[in-house]
Design a protein around this motif. Structure first.
Motif, PDB file in Angstrom:
ATOM      1  N   HIS A   1     -51.453  63.561  -3.658  1.00  0.00           N
ATOM      2  CA  HIS A   1     -52.044  62.606  -4.598  1.00  0.00           C
ATOM      3  C   HIS A   1     -51.410  62.616  -5.988  1.00  0.00           C
ATOM      4  N   CYS A   2     -50.801  63.696  -6.397  1.00  0.00           N
ATOM      5  CA  CYS A   2     -50.187  63.737  -7.734  1.00  0.00           C
ATOM      6  C   CYS A   2     -48.944  64.634  -7.702  1.00  0.00           C
ATOM      7  N   ARG A   3     -47.984  64.213  -6.892  1.00  0.00           N
ATOM      8  CA  ARG A   3     -46.775  65.008  -6.678  1.00  0.00           C
ATOM      9  C   ARG A   3     -46.017  65.244  -7.982  1.00  0.00           C
ATOM     10  N   GLY A   4     -46.089  64.289  -8.907  1.00  0.00           N
ATOM     11  CA  GLY A   4     -45.338  64.416 -10.152  1.00  0.00           C
ATOM     12  C   GLY A   4     -45.970  65.334 -11.176  1.00  0.00           C
ATOM     13  N   ASN A   5     -47.152  65.848 -10.884  1.00  0.00           N
ATOM     14  CA  ASN A   5     -47.857  66.716 -11.841  1.00  0.00           C
ATOM     15  C   ASN A   5     -48.223  68.020 -11.150  1.00  0.00           C
ATOM     16  N   ARG A   6     -47.279  68.922 -11.045  1.00  0.00           N
ATOM     17  CA  ARG A   6     -47.517  70.197 -10.380  1.00  0.00           C
ATOM     18  C   ARG A   6     -48.459  71.094 -11.168  1.00  0.00           C
ATOM     19  N   LYS A   7     -48.664  70.797 -12.460  1.00  0.00           N
ATOM     20  CA  LYS A   7     -49.559  71.593 -13.283  1.00  0.00           C
ATOM     21  C   LYS A   7     -50.983  71.031 -13.305  1.00  0.00           C
ATOM     22  N   PHE A   8     -51.259  70.132 -12.375  1.00  0.00           N
ATOM     23  CA  PHE A   8     -52.590  69.525 -12.304  1.00  0.00           C
ATOM     24  C   PHE A   8     -53.659  70.599 -12.128  1.00  0.00           C
ATOM     25  N   ASN A   9     -54.726  70.525 -12.944  1.00  0.00           N
ATOM     26  CA  ASN A   9     -55.808  71.511 -12.892  1.00  0.00           C
ATOM     27  C   ASN A   9     -56.758  71.139 -11.756  1.00  0.00           C
ATOM     28  N   PHE A  10     -56.470  71.623 -10.577  1.00  0.00           N
ATOM     29  CA  PHE A  10     -57.260  71.296  -9.397  1.00  0.00           C
ATOM     30  C   PHE A  10     -58.683  71.847  -9.507  1.00  0.00           C
ATOM     31  N   HIS A  11     -58.836  73.019 -10.072  1.00  0.00           N
ATOM     32  CA  HIS A  11     -60.160  73.636 -10.193  1.00  0.00           C
ATOM     33  C   HIS A  11     -61.068  72.818 -11.098  1.00  0.00           C
ATOM     34  N   LYS A  12     -60.532  72.345 -12.213  1.00  0.00           N
ATOM     35  CA  LYS A  12     -61.320  71.527 -13.136  1.00  0.00           C
ATOM     36  C   LYS A  12     -61.728  70.213 -12.482  1.00  0.00           C
ATOM     37  N   TYR A  13     -60.801  69.624 -11.756  1.00  0.00           N
ATOM     38  CA  TYR A  13     -61.103  68.381 -11.039  1.00  0.00           C
ATOM     39  C   TYR A  13     -62.209  68.608 -10.006  1.00  0.00           C
ATOM     40  N   MET A  14     -62.130  69.712  -9.293  1.00  0.00           N
ATOM     41  CA  MET A  14     -63.112  70.020  -8.267  1.00  0.00           C
ATOM     42  C   MET A  14     -64.505  70.201  -8.874  1.00  0.00           C
ATOM     43  N   MET A  15     -64.597  70.831 -10.032  1.00  0.00           N
ATOM     44  CA  MET A  15     -65.874  71.015 -10.703  1.00  0.00           C
ATOM     45  C   MET A  15     -66.442  69.673 -11.168  1.00  0.00           C
ATOM     46  N   ARG A  16     -65.573  68.803 -11.689  1.00  0.00           N
ATOM     47  CA  ARG A  16     -66.038  67.476 -12.111  1.00  0.00           C
ATOM     48  C   ARG A  16     -66.552  66.682 -10.915  1.00  0.00           C
TER      49      ARG A  16
ATOM     50  N   ILE B   1     -76.313  75.303  -9.458  1.00  0.00           N
ATOM     51  CA  ILE B   1     -76.028  76.369 -10.434  1.00  0.00           C
ATOM     52  C   ILE B   1     -75.365  77.556  -9.744  1.00  0.00           C
ATOM     53  N   PHE B   2     -75.964  78.028  -8.640  1.00  0.00           N
ATOM     54  CA  PHE B   2     -75.416  79.188  -7.943  1.00  0.00           C
ATOM     55  C   PHE B   2     -74.115  78.838  -7.219  1.00  0.00           C
ATOM     56  N   GLY B   3     -74.059  77.638  -6.644  1.00  0.00           N
ATOM     57  CA  GLY B   3     -72.820  77.222  -5.999  1.00  0.00           C
ATOM     58  C   GLY B   3     -71.689  77.054  -7.000  1.00  0.00           C
ATOM     59  N   GLY B   4     -72.032  76.483  -8.185  1.00  0.00           N
ATOM     60  CA  GLY B   4     -71.029  76.352  -9.236  1.00  0.00           C
ATOM     61  C   GLY B   4     -70.534  77.693  -9.736  1.00  0.00           C
ATOM     62  N   ALA B   5     -71.442  78.672  -9.798  1.00  0.00           N
ATOM     63  CA  ALA B   5     -71.036  80.018 -10.218  1.00  0.00           C
ATOM     64  C   ALA B   5     -70.048  80.626  -9.226  1.00  0.00           C
ATOM     65  N   LYS B   6     -70.266  80.347  -7.932  1.00  0.00           N
ATOM     66  CA  LYS B   6     -69.338  80.837  -6.914  1.00  0.00           C
ATOM     67  C   LYS B   6     -67.977  80.168  -7.058  1.00  0.00           C
ATOM     68  N   ILE B   7     -67.974  78.869  -7.315  1.00  0.00           N
ATOM     69  CA  ILE B   7     -66.710  78.129  -7.444  1.00  0.00           C
ATOM     70  C   ILE B   7     -65.961  78.554  -8.704  1.00  0.00           C
ATOM     71  N   ARG B   8     -66.678  78.887  -9.761  1.00  0.00           N
ATOM     72  CA  ARG B   8     -66.010  79.320 -10.997  1.00  0.00           C
ATOM     73  C   ARG B   8     -65.226  80.617 -10.801  1.00  0.00           C
ATOM     74  N   GLN B   9     -65.600  81.392  -9.794  1.00  0.00           N
ATOM     75  CA  GLN B   9     -64.846  82.607  -9.499  1.00  0.00           C
ATOM     76  C   GLN B   9     -63.442  82.293  -9.010  1.00  0.00           C
ATOM     77  N   TRP B  10     -63.257  81.065  -8.508  1.00  0.00           N
ATOM     78  CA  TRP B  10     -61.933  80.668  -8.029  1.00  0.00           C
ATOM     79  C   TRP B  10     -60.992  80.319  -9.172  1.00  0.00           C
ATOM     80  N   LYS B  11     -61.512  80.234 -10.379  1.00  0.00           N
ATOM     81  CA  LYS B  11     -60.669  79.859 -11.519  1.00  0.00           C
ATOM     82  C   LYS B  11     -59.532  80.861 -11.720  1.00  0.00           C
TER      83      LYS B  11
END
Length: 491
Positions: free
Chosen positions: A244-259, A160-170
């Motif tokens: 890993h996904c050169r063709g998708n520069r708009k890839f949501n890296f933060h969302k992937y990292m949270m998943r 929970i606390f680690g996820g809260a820290k990572i959400r600040q990177w959004k």
């Protein structure tokens, strides 16, 4: 009447209102917990948080295991306490030194005279004592339960606390996408001095091969303050996308990292078999005079610092590679993810270390409170005040450090391996890939069966003309699935 000396009143002579009241309280408490877990699962499913729902299922499994252990101890209690061994065997490997018999003459005489107690039964067989008393069995039962509950609770709080820290990177993710979508910045790429890039300046800072020790010292210190900065996040994110996904520069890296973090949490929240082995080893070595409880507190502390230092050093290595390979670059600075930077070339080992750290720290805290409640602050197992305070300080430090520094570092840096995790795909895509793989396997099995039948009937034409295309079709499908689902989740 109806009483056994030393054992108390039996069920036959206990008022029914007392039995009913106790049962009502226990049943209501159990149902309340079950309903809470049920509605929590429905909420997670509704929100599409499948990894967290699976973690909740793991918690239920742990509770079921605890229930089975409790049942097994209760059923076998009457058998265990009547196992008699020589008294000399029970005088060694004790957590506390034995008191002199002269200090407790009345208690000893009472137990020996009570022929219906386990001690009295064993005394009739000669110089024998019970292998494990009813009270000791009860204490062990409570300790196992407290340990599991504290471990699950601490794991949840850490995420929970680690996820809260990572959400600040959004906000960094949003800022990057805004910059990329800004048409005014779509100009010709310019050459940039690598050493002038923020990521290289703050991480590399002229470190060379002769300054390896200085790099490790810097990595050790960096985990305590600003473990991840915006240049770090931007550089590692771009390196991941370009690999890993050169063709998708708009890839949501933060969302992937949270998943990916939620998916890893499902594995961290459980108590694996090797962790139970650690508990057994500690119970074996918790001998009077060894102060095992004190020294063992340094294991998660030292391991946590080692993990944090290693993760920080991976970032320095990535910056070092770019700085050594290029003097100036055209366009954006791109790091190259690789398993070579991690222990044994396996990024997922870090997750096992964090799992052990969380469990070991929960073990320390649960053992402390268990001793405090069961035996009091002056118990010989608790030790002197000089041993108690450092343990509590280390436990609090490990919990806070793991939540706010090590776990966010792990979530980001372990994406710098050679492969990506299955969390790259959304839930429906993962389900589609798995279904595709299953159909391909069935098709391959059916084709193999048909080929064998043709071989048995002597159809050589079928072998020569159809073998190549038949093998290449299903195998190609399976190979593609393995790349997308199995080999890509190597981290």
């Amino acid at each position: 009447m109806g009483e056994q000396e030393g054992e108390g009143t039996s069920f036959e002579y206990t008022p029914t209102r007392v039995v009913a009241a106790v049962c009502t309280v226990m049943v209501c408490a159990s149902l309340a917990i079950e309903r809470f877990l049920h509605y929590a699962g429905k909420k997670l499913t509704k929100d599409g948080r499948k990894p967290l729902f699976q973690a909740l299922q793991k918690v239920k499994e742990e509770l079921m295991l605890l229930g089975f252990i409790s049942l097994l101890l209760s059923v076998c209690q009457s058998r265990i306490v009547t196992i008699c061994v020589d008294e000399d065997i029970m005088k060694h490997f004790l957590p506390c030194a034995l008191p002199d018999d002269k200090d407790h003459p009345n208690i000893l005489r009472h137990l020996l005279e009570n022929t219906e107690s386990p001690v009295g039964i064993c005394a009739q067989k000669g110089n024998k004592v019970p292998l494990l008393s009813t009270e000791a069995l009860h204490h062990l039962h409570i300790f196992i339960f407290v340990l599991a509950i504290v471990h699950v609770t601490f794991s949840v709080l850490t995420v929970i606390f680690g996820g809260a820290k990572i959400r600040q990177w959004k906000k960094w993710e949003i800022s990057i996408k805004e910059d990329e979508s800004d048409s005014s910045k779509a100009a010709e790429p310019e050459f940039t001095n690598v050493r002038d890039h923020d990521f290289i300046t703050k991480r590399f800072m002229g470190l060379g091969k002769r300054s390896e020790a200085l790099g490790w010292l810097r990595s050790f210190a960096k985990q305590f303050y600003g473990s991840v900065t915006e240049p770090d996040y931007c550089a590692l994110r771009l390196g991941f996308i370009m690999t890993h996904c050169r063709g998708n520069r708009k890839f949501n890296f933060h969302k992937y990292m949270m998943r990916a973090l939620e998916d890893d949490f499902r594995k961290v929240v459980g108590i694996s078999w090797y962790l139970w082995i650690f508990v057994i080893i500690f119970l074996l070595l918790n001998i009077d005079g060894w102060h095992t409880y004190f020294w063992i507190a340094f294991i998660p502390f030292m391991l946590l610092l080692a993990v944090g230092t290693k993760l920080e050093h991976v970032i320095i290595q990535l910056a070092h590679e770019v700085a050594e390979r290029h003097i100036a670059i055209e366009g954006e600075l791109v790091v190259k993810p690789s398993d070579e930077h991690f222990w044994f070339h396996r990024p997922k080992i870090v997750r096992h270390f964090i799992h052990f750290i969380l469990f070991q720290n929960a073990f320390e805290i649960s053992f402390f409170f268990w001793i405090l409640v069961q035996f009091g602050p002056h118990s010989c197992i608790m030790g002197k005040l000089i041993y108690i305070i450092p343990r509590l300080i280390i436990g609090a430090f490990v919990q806070v450090m793991c939540s706010y520094s090590t776990l966010p570092l792990y979530a980001l840096v372990t994406q710098m391996g050679s492969n990506f995790k299955k969390s790259m795909f959304d839930e429906h895509v993962q389900a589609g890939l798995i279904s595709w793989a299953q159909k391909a396997k069935k098709k391959n099995a059916l084709t193999s069966t048909t080929t064998k039948r043709q071989d048995g009937s002597g159809s050589s034409d079928g072998d020569g003309g159809g073998g190549g295309p038949r093998d290449s079709g299903p195998d190609a499908e399976l190979h593609g699935i393995h790349i997308a689902t199995d080999s890509q989740q190597g981290t």
